[in-house]
Structure formats: structure tokens, C-alpha cells
Write an enzyme that holds these catalytic residues in place. Structure first.
Site, PDB file in Angstrom:
ATOM      1  N   LYS A 168       9.355  54.486  29.080  1.00 24.93           N
ATOM      2  CA  LYS A 168      10.118  53.610  28.187  1.00 24.93           C
ATOM      3  C   LYS A 168      11.618  53.884  28.306  1.00 24.93           C
ATOM      4  O   LYS A 168      12.412  52.948  28.469  1.00 24.93           O
ATOM      5  CB  LYS A 168       9.629  53.837  26.744  1.00 24.93           C
ATOM      6  CG  LYS A 168      10.314  52.974  25.694  1.00 24.93           C
ATOM      7  CD  LYS A 168       9.450  52.830  24.469  1.00 24.93           C
ATOM      8  CE  LYS A 168       9.482  53.997  23.525  1.00 24.93           C
ATOM      9  NZ  LYS A 168      10.733  54.086  22.729  1.00 24.93           N
ATOM     10  N   SER A 169      12.014  55.144  28.235  1.00 27.23           N
ATOM     11  CA  SER A 169      13.447  55.479  28.292  1.00 27.23           C
ATOM     12  C   SER A 169      14.067  54.998  29.601  1.00 27.23           C
ATOM     13  O   SER A 169      15.184  54.463  29.623  1.00 27.23           O
ATOM     14  CB  SER A 169      13.643  56.994  28.203  1.00 27.23           C
ATOM     15  OG  SER A 169      13.257  57.459  26.946  1.00 27.23           O
ATOM     16  N   GLY A 180      14.935  51.793  18.600  1.00 22.07           N
ATOM     17  CA  GLY A 180      16.085  52.672  18.390  1.00 22.07           C
ATOM     18  C   GLY A 180      16.889  52.875  19.662  1.00 22.07           C
ATOM     19  O   GLY A 180      18.121  52.957  19.628  1.00 22.07           O
ATOM     20  N   ARG A 195      16.683  53.277   9.752  1.00 17.89           N
ATOM     21  CA  ARG A 195      17.029  54.444  10.575  1.00 17.89           C
ATOM     22  C   ARG A 195      18.547  54.669  10.641  1.00 17.89           C
ATOM     23  O   ARG A 195      19.331  53.725  10.587  1.00 17.89           O
ATOM     24  CB  ARG A 195      16.409  54.289  11.961  1.00 17.89           C
ATOM     25  CG  ARG A 195      14.892  54.228  11.840  1.00 17.89           C
ATOM     26  CD  ARG A 195      14.210  54.176  13.167  1.00 17.89           C
ATOM     27  NE  ARG A 195      14.450  55.365  13.961  1.00 17.89           N
ATOM     28  CZ  ARG A 195      14.099  55.481  15.236  1.00 17.89           C
ATOM     29  NH1 ARG A 195      13.504  54.470  15.841  1.00 17.89           N
ATOM     30  NH2 ARG A 195      14.340  56.596  15.891  1.00 17.89           N
ATOM     31  N   SER A 239      20.313  64.756  20.584  1.00 16.61           N
ATOM     32  CA  SER A 239      19.847  63.373  20.699  1.00 16.61           C
ATOM     33  C   SER A 239      20.338  62.738  21.989  1.00 16.61           C
ATOM     34  O   SER A 239      21.540  62.565  22.201  1.00 16.61           O
ATOM     35  CB  SER A 239      20.353  62.539  19.508  1.00 16.61           C
ATOM     36  OG  SER A 239      20.196  61.161  19.803  1.00 16.61           O
ATOM     37  N   GLN A 295      19.843  59.684  22.718  1.00 16.23           N
ATOM     38  CA  GLN A 295      20.356  58.343  22.419  1.00 16.23           C
ATOM     39  C   GLN A 295      21.837  58.401  22.094  1.00 16.23           C
ATOM     40  O   GLN A 295      22.629  57.564  22.555  1.00 16.23           O
ATOM     41  CB  GLN A 295      19.571  57.717  21.260  1.00 16.23           C
ATOM     42  CG  GLN A 295      18.140  57.378  21.659  1.00 16.23           C
ATOM     43  CD  GLN A 295      17.332  56.771  20.529  1.00 16.23           C
ATOM     44  OE1 GLN A 295      17.772  56.756  19.375  1.00 16.23           O
ATOM     45  NE2 GLN A 295      16.147  56.292  20.850  1.00 16.23           N
ATOM     46  N   ASP A 314       9.071  63.289  21.223  1.00 13.95           N
ATOM     47  CA  ASP A 314       8.204  62.145  20.911  1.00 13.95           C
ATOM     48  C   ASP A 314       6.721  62.514  20.943  1.00 13.95           C
ATOM     49  O   ASP A 314       5.868  61.685  20.634  1.00 13.95           O
ATOM     50  CB  ASP A 314       8.456  61.008  21.916  1.00 13.95           C
ATOM     51  CG  ASP A 314       9.795  60.326  21.657  1.00 13.95           C
ATOM     52  OD1 ASP A 314      10.340  60.456  20.542  1.00 13.95           O
ATOM     53  OD2 ASP A 314      10.307  59.666  22.585  1.00 13.95           O
ATOM     54  N   LYS A 320      12.462  59.325  12.979  1.00 10.43           N
ATOM     55  CA  LYS A 320      11.920  58.522  14.080  1.00 10.43           C
ATOM     56  C   LYS A 320      11.390  57.205  13.501  1.00 10.43           C
ATOM     57  O   LYS A 320      11.800  56.807  12.419  1.00 10.43           O
ATOM     58  CB  LYS A 320      10.835  59.318  14.815  1.00 10.43           C
ATOM     59  CG  LYS A 320      11.372  60.569  15.497  1.00 10.43           C
ATOM     60  CD  LYS A 320      12.298  60.201  16.633  1.00 10.43           C
ATOM     61  CE  LYS A 320      12.935  61.401  17.273  1.00 10.43           C
ATOM     62  NZ  LYS A 320      13.981  61.041  18.225  1.00 10.43           N
ATOM     63  N   ARG A 360       7.892  61.427  10.796  1.00  9.29           N
ATOM     64  CA  ARG A 360       6.657  61.837  11.502  1.00  9.29           C
ATOM     65  C   ARG A 360       6.059  63.134  10.967  1.00  9.29           C
ATOM     66  O   ARG A 360       4.868  63.383  11.173  1.00  9.29           O
ATOM     67  CB  ARG A 360       6.912  61.932  13.015  1.00  9.29           C
ATOM     68  CG  ARG A 360       7.051  60.560  13.628  1.00  9.29           C
ATOM     69  CD  ARG A 360       7.200  60.565  15.129  1.00  9.29           C
ATOM     70  NE  ARG A 360       7.136  59.190  15.624  1.00  9.29           N
ATOM     71  CZ  ARG A 360       7.627  58.784  16.792  1.00  9.29           C
ATOM     72  NH1 ARG A 360       8.217  59.650  17.594  1.00  9.29           N
ATOM     73  NH2 ARG A 360       7.511  57.521  17.165  1.00  9.29           N
TER      74      ARG A 360
HETATM   75  C1  S3P Z   1      15.160  58.403  23.600  1.00 10.33           C
HETATM   76  C2  S3P Z   1      15.583  59.537  22.961  1.00 10.33           C
HETATM   77  C3  S3P Z   1      14.860  60.145  21.825  1.00 10.33           C
HETATM   78  C4  S3P Z   1      13.442  59.623  21.721  1.00 10.33           C
HETATM   79  C5  S3P Z   1      13.364  58.135  21.886  1.00 10.33           C
HETATM   80  C6  S3P Z   1      13.911  57.720  23.237  1.00 10.33           C
HETATM   81  C7  S3P Z   1      15.966  57.870  24.719  1.00 10.33           C
HETATM   82  O1  S3P Z   1      15.535  59.814  20.624  1.00 10.33           O
HETATM   83  O2  S3P Z   1      12.871  59.985  20.484  1.00 10.33           O
HETATM   84  O3  S3P Z   1      12.019  57.691  21.777  1.00 10.33           O
HETATM   85  O4  S3P Z   1      15.449  57.014  25.470  1.00 10.33           O
HETATM   86  O5  S3P Z   1      17.110  58.309  24.863  1.00 10.33           O
HETATM   87  P1  S3P Z   1      16.725  60.725  20.034  1.00 10.33           P
HETATM   88  O6  S3P Z   1      17.857  60.630  20.959  1.00 10.33           O
HETATM   89  O7  S3P Z   1      17.038  60.129  18.699  1.00 10.33           O
HETATM   90  O8  S3P Z   1      16.153  62.107  19.934  1.00 10.33           O
END
Ligand code: S3P
Length: 444
Positions: A28-29, A102, A130, A175, A177, A323, A350, A354
Site C-alpha cells: 500500500k505505501s 491517512g 485523525r 512517522s 507519513q 501496522d 491509526k 488500535r
Molecule cells: C505509512 C506510514 C505509517 C503507517 C501507514 C502508512 C506510510 O503511518 O501506519 O499505514 O505509507 O508512510 P505513520 O507515519 O503515521 O506512522
């Protein structure tokens, strides 16, 4: 007249053995990032093995709404993106709806902060709870006019047209993200942006920027890039998602019998915390055919049913398995003794809280838990039967579904629609390897 709303429920019956040979769908990422970078690149990029989950499709639709021509995904989940260059995006005609995602809202905010046009991003009820100040604050420091709702949640409104300056940003939390958001905005800023992480997080942004020819330097926990370079089209092969594979890793381990082969599992060192944790719990897993898919390491895993024991989870593994905890908690519930997790407060923000969502469900199913602000203790025991609430969280739904391998009766799971955000073929694959999950549409 209002239409009655409906939701998806899983009924997971005790089952097993777990065996077979399955291929894990795309990460996914990496799928999100492949669309973002290919859209901003000059030239045409091919993406192989894209994840057609709702979250990644939301990212794809966002770029289509900004004028990018994207073909696919086709039946093999291949996508062709005709990039428009760093400054080729067009103003979207309406607010960009990122749904439950997110990753879309936080990474896109960095890109949109650097555009000449105004934009707004909205999400679903879960995303709307969130925290977004974690991206708003650094972007404001870089000179962007961006604001969230009064309580720091979506929608996000970005004025556009600001001249952005580079910053040195120590991330307040581990993080990927937030790190990625600041780096993406940094591509549009004057000067060199430096991000320091308190703990190592997934590095797909850094790897993929390099693959697209954007200079990035990584020195331990510090990443930096200078604004003003370009992205050049390239082809991306998306590895299987270790976060999706985790449900099958844990299923294979807790099943009373069986051997399960998982093909095409992404083995990026910043994502393999789950393997470290289950190894500590006594898991018997063989890692074979280690290879590269583009810039990412991949392998096949052979998972043998194992007698697990509880463990104290190492702090360093927390961001590397962030995750995977819903499924790991199910492993803990089936293990002998106590499993302890701390320094994991990020789990509370999340797609659901969780820690609490899993504790509530585990207690309904007869498992003793002690909840802490930043973690949980889980006492291994016998999962019983009952109805648990996934809190609209895909990973909570899938975790309880695999728990049925060791429950004394059926586990009924509410609000499972969002499994389609990350793993649309979960139930199909689970039933193929020996689980017994039926789905019911419930009118509310
Ligand atoms: C992700 C980073 C993680 C993860 C999310 C995907 C990403 O979040 O939980 O499902 O693709 O960069 P955080 O950066 O909030 O930890």
C-alpha cells in the site's frame, strides 16, 4: 427518503489447518508513492503490481482530478502514468476526497503546499477524527498557508502560491507519513530540507525519490534534499505488502497444523519488525528466494504452525511493525504467557485507537489484557466466541478474523467494509488457505 445504510459483517468460524501457496498483493505505501512520484515526473512511468485498494485508488483519483492521465489498473494490476512534471498539476475542480486514507492526505498535503493553486482535502468519518497538526505545523513553518479544522483534524485547506522555504525538522514522533510530507514539500522549497527521525521508519519515499532521479541523502536517522530538482519517469515493480502478509504469517503460526507459503513479500528492513517479534515468540518461518523487486528487497516465506510464547516487544521494533500490531495481539492471545508492548502510543491514532479496539475485542473473547497509555499486556489463553467491533478499521477486522483459527466458536466482526481499503481479496485468500469466513451485508 433516506436510503437504509448497510455494512459488511464477517462471521469467522473455527478452522484449519492453514496450508497452501499464495501470492501477496502489492504494498500500500509503495503503491501510493508510485502514483505520486510518477505523476510529478517528466515522461511515462509503468507501475507493475499496484494495489487496487480503495486507499491507493483515492490517491490515483486525486491526481486524475489534477489533470494527470493515468491508465489502469488492468487485470494484472499494472498502471501507466503520463507524468506532468513538478509544476504540471492543475487545480482540482472540487475538494479532493481521500476517503479513509491517512497516507493520501498527509503525503498530498506536502505536494499541494508547493502548488500555485488552492486546494481542499476531505475524508470519511474515521479520517475526520485523525490528527493533522503533525503535517500542518511543519508545512506552516515552511511558509505554506495551510489550515485544518479547529480541533486539528480534516478538512485541510491549502491556499497555494506560497513561496516555500526549507527547514530542519526534528520529527516529534516516529512517522513516515510526516517525514514524507516534509520531504515532498522540500522539493518545492528554497534550500535544503533536513528531517531527523526519533526512530527509524519506513523509507519508501527516500528509495523511490532516488529511483525517480531526485537527489536525496540519508545519514543514519537524518534525511535531506534540496528543492528545485526534477523527477524523471521510471518503472516501478511493487513488492507484496508485508502488512497484508502479516495476517497470513500469524494465521500460519497459530493454526494447529499446516505449512503456508507466501510469495512476493516485501522485506524492506524498515518494515520487518513483525518477523523480529514473532521470532522472539518462537515462530518457525523459513525465508527463501531473497531477491530485489526494483529498489525493494522481496522474499518468499514458508510459515509452519508453531507453539508461540509471550515476549517483551523491543522498542526498536515498534515503528518497524506499526501496522502489524492488531495481528500480533492475536498471536499474543494464542501464545503461552504474557506479551508486553510499550512506547506504542502512535497506535491510538491509526484508523482506530488500535490499543483500545483490540483490548475491547479480546476481552469479549475471553482474553485478559491490561491497557496502558502507550501499550498493552496480553495474557495468552483460549479465545472464545462473541461479536467484536472492528471500529471500521480494516486491520482490526482482519486480525479478529484470523483469531477464529483458535477460537472455541464463531467470531462475528462488525463493520468490515474497510478491509477493501488495503486488502480487497483478503477473504478470498483466507478461505483458500483454510480459514472459514463468510460475509454478510447487514442493513442498519
Ligand atoms: C505509512 C506510514 C505509517 C503507517 C501507514 C502508512 C506510510 O503511518 O501506519 O499505514 O505509507 O508512510 P505513520 O507515519 O503515521 O506512522
Amino acid at each position: 427518503m433516506n436510503q437504509p445504510s448497510s455494512s459488511l459483517m464477517f462471521h469467522a468460524k473455527p478452522a484449519g489447518p492453514v496450508s497452501g501457496d499464495i501470492r501477496i498483493p502489492g504494498d500500500k505505501s509503495i503503491s501510493h508513492r508510485s502514483i505520486m512520484f510518477a505523476s510529478l515526473a517528466e515522461g511515462t512511468s509503468h507501475i507493475y503490481g499496484f494495489l487496487p485498494g480503495q486507499d491507493c485508488l483515492a490517491t490515483m483519483n486525486a491526481f486524475k482530478a489534477m489533470g494527470v492521465n493515468i491508465e489502469g489498473p488492468d487485470e494484472q494490476n499494472n498502471v501507466v502514468v503520463h507524468g506532468v512534471g513538478m509544476h504540471g498539476l492543475k487545480a482540482p475542480e472540487q475538494a479532493i476526497d481521500v476517503g479513509n486514507s491517512g497516507t493520501s492526505i498527509r503525503l498530498l498535503s506536502g505536494i499541494l503546499a508547493g502548488q500555485a493553486f488552492a486546494s481542499e482535502m476531505i475524508g470519511d468519518a474515521s479520517l475526520n477524527k485523525r490528527p493533522m497538526m503533525r503535517v500542518v505545523t511543519p508545512l506552516q513553518q515552511m511558509g505554506a498557508s495551510i489550515r485544518a479544522a479547529d480541533d486539528g483534524t480534516p478538512p485541510l485547506n491549502i491556499a497555494g502560491g506560497d513561496s516555500m522555504n526549507a527547514i530542519h525538522y526534528p520529527l516529534p514522533m516516529a512517522s513516515a507519513q510526516v517525514k514524507s510530507c516534509v520531504l515532498l514539500a522540500g522539493m518545492y522549497a528554497q534550500g535544503t530540507t533536513v528531517v531527523t527521525e526519533p526512530g527509524i521508519t519506513r523509507d519508501h519515499t527516500e528509495r523511490m525519490l532516488k529511483a525517480f532521479g531526485y537527489p536525496v541523502s540519508v545519514d543514519g536517522n537524518q534525511v535531506s534534499l534540496t528543492g528545485g530538482s526534477k523527477l524523471k519517469a521510471c518503472d516501478i515493480t511493487v513488492p507484496g505488502d508485508i502488512s497484508s502478509a502479516t495476517f497470513f504469517i500469524i494465521a500460519g503460526l497459530i493454526a494447529r497444523q499446516g505449512t503456508l507459503t507466501l510469495r512476493n513479500v516485501g522485506m524492506n528492513p524498515t518494515r520487518i519488525g513483525v518477523l523480529n517479534i514473532v521470532a522472539k515468540m518462537g515462530a518457525d518461518i523459513e525465508i527463501i528466494n531473497e531477491r530485489k523487486a526494483g529498489d525493494e528487497p522481496v522474499a518468499d516465506l514458508i510459515v509452519h504452525a508453531s507453539e508461540l510464547h509471550g515476549c517483551d516487544i523491543d522498542d526498536a521494533d515498534v515503528p518497524l511493525a506499526i501496522d502489524e500490531f492488531p495481528a500480533i495481539f492475536i498471536a499474543a492471545a494464542c501464545a503461552k504467557g504474557v506479551t508486553r508492548l510499550r512506547n506504542a502510543e502512535e497506535l491510538r491514532v491509526k484508523e482506530s485507537d488500535r490499543i483500545q479496539a483490540m483490548a475491547d475485542g479480546l476481552e469479549i473473547l475471553g482474553i485478559d489484557c491490561q491497557v496502558y497509555a502507550d501499550g498493552i499486556d496480553i495474557v495468552g489463553g483460549q479465545l472464545t466466541t462473541g461479536t467484536v467491533d472492528s471500529q471500521h478499521d480494516h486491520r482490526i477486522a482482519m486480525a479478529f478474523a484470523i483469531g477464529s483459527l483458535r477460537s472455541s466458536g464463531t467470531i462475528h466482526i462488525l463493520d468490515c467494509d474497510n478491509v477493501a481499503t488495503s486488502f480487497p481479496v483478503f477473504v478470498e485468500l483466507a478461505n483458500e488457505v483454510g480459514l472459514n469466513i463468510t460475509q454478510e451485508i447487514v442493513n442498519e
